[in-house]
Design an enzyme around this catalytic site. Structure first.
Site, mmCIF file in Angstrom:
data_model
loop_
_atom_site.group_PDB
_atom_site.id
_atom_site.type_symbol
_atom_site.label_atom_id
_atom_site.label_comp_id
_atom_site.label_asym_id
_atom_site.label_seq_id
_atom_site.Cartn_x
_atom_site.Cartn_y
_atom_site.Cartn_z
ATOM 1 N N HIS A 29 -18.642 -52.745 4.176
ATOM 2 C CA HIS A 29 -17.599 -51.960 4.839
ATOM 3 C C HIS A 29 -16.390 -52.790 5.265
ATOM 4 C CE1 HIS A 29 -21.103 -49.277 5.135
ATOM 5 N NE2 HIS A 29 -20.201 -48.316 5.045
ATOM 6 N N HIS A 36 -21.463 -48.724 -2.583
ATOM 7 C CA HIS A 36 -22.884 -48.811 -2.244
ATOM 8 C C HIS A 36 -23.470 -47.419 -2.035
ATOM 9 C CE1 HIS A 36 -20.690 -48.801 1.573
ATOM 10 N NE2 HIS A 36 -21.761 -48.245 2.102
ATOM 11 N N CYS A 71 -25.848 -39.462 8.728
ATOM 12 C CA CYS A 71 -25.468 -40.283 7.577
ATOM 13 C C CYS A 71 -26.245 -41.590 7.630
ATOM 14 C CB CYS A 71 -23.987 -40.636 7.599
ATOM 15 S SG CYS A 71 -22.879 -39.246 7.427
ATOM 16 N N HIS A 73 -27.699 -45.292 5.068
ATOM 17 C CA HIS A 73 -27.848 -46.055 3.832
ATOM 18 C C HIS A 73 -29.324 -46.342 3.610
ATOM 19 C CE1 HIS A 73 -24.013 -47.371 5.748
ATOM 20 N NE2 HIS A 73 -23.553 -47.099 4.545
ATOM 21 N N GLU A 91 -30.860 -40.865 14.780
ATOM 22 C CA GLU A 91 -29.563 -40.373 15.234
ATOM 23 C C GLU A 91 -29.652 -39.155 16.139
ATOM 24 O OE1 GLU A 91 -26.286 -39.944 12.543
ATOM 25 O OE2 GLU A 91 -26.898 -41.677 11.360
ATOM 26 N N GLU A 118 -14.992 -47.215 4.063
ATOM 27 C CA GLU A 118 -16.140 -46.539 3.465
ATOM 28 C C GLU A 118 -15.867 -46.506 1.964
ATOM 29 O OE1 GLU A 118 -18.813 -45.204 4.881
ATOM 30 O OE2 GLU A 118 -18.275 -45.081 6.997
ATOM 31 N N GLU A 120 -18.414 -45.293 -0.839
ATOM 32 C CA GLU A 120 -19.801 -44.895 -0.936
ATOM 33 C C GLU A 120 -20.091 -43.960 -2.105
ATOM 34 O OE1 GLU A 120 -21.272 -45.735 3.525
ATOM 35 O OE2 GLU A 120 -20.897 -43.633 3.088
#
Length: 191
Positions: A29, A36, A71, A73, A91, A118, A120
């Site tokens: 980032h 990614h 959100c 990863h 979260e 970002e 992504e």
């Protein structure tokens, strides 16, 4: 000081979503960014409303903006389902639910406040929950949760785009497109 989550590994991918390596969240980032794998979870209730979170003010990318429910990863080699269930718990305090992938959204966005980016390859996942489901958002992740009617959200994103994360429109559109395709295929003579 770097937040612990910024040291986690993410899976770098090519334009087709094929793995090509790994790096830290922080590195992925940092401008100009590295493409990614990521995921965005959209949660709806029985009436079709969407659950939005206001990102906490301590977030390193797009703090204080409204975004989809969750959100994250996946770690290199981790499945999307396992990563998404983990992040939903972390979260917003939601236990395991069924999720369906409804599309992929590739995007690039620069945060004018934090100077982070970002970039992504974002798998959009959808789940349905009861609007009365008790949720316990982590204040370091989420400052508020709200249910929003679809038409109200679309209009507000059009008129006040800077109130929302830059990925939300694309993520929501993947869900809406998936639903239209599914409805069309279910009609007699469709599909």
């Amino acid at each position: 000081m770097t937040a612990p989550r910024e040291n986690h590994l993410v899976e770098l991918v090519d334009d087709g979503g094929r793995p090509v390596g790994a790096t830290t969240v922080e590195e992925a980032h940092t401008a100009p960014g590295r493409l990614h794998r990521a995921f965005s979870v959209v949660l709806t209730d029985e009436s079709g409303r969407l659950l939005l979170q206001r990102r906490a003010s301590v977030k390193t990318r797009f703090p204080d903006r409204l975004a989809n429910a969750c959100c994250g990863h996946p770690a290199p080699g981790e499945t999307l389902a396992i990563a998404a269930i983990r992040r939903l718990r972390e979260e917003i305090g939601l236990g395991p639910i069924a999720l369906t992938e409804v599309g992929v959204y590739v995007y690039y966005a620069e945060d004018p406040v934090t100077k982070r980016v970002e970039f992504e390859y974002d798998h959009v996942l959808h789940g349905r929950i009861d609007a009365d489901e008790p949720l316990l958002p982590d204040p370091d992740e989420v400052s508020d949760l709200i249910w929003v009617a679809r038409d109200d959200l679309v209009e507000s994103m059009r008129t006040s785009p800077r109130s929302y994360s830059p990925w939300l429109t694309g993520v929501v559109n993947r869900l809406f497109d998936h639903e239209k395709t599914k409805t069309s295929a279910e009609r007699p003579g469709g599909g």
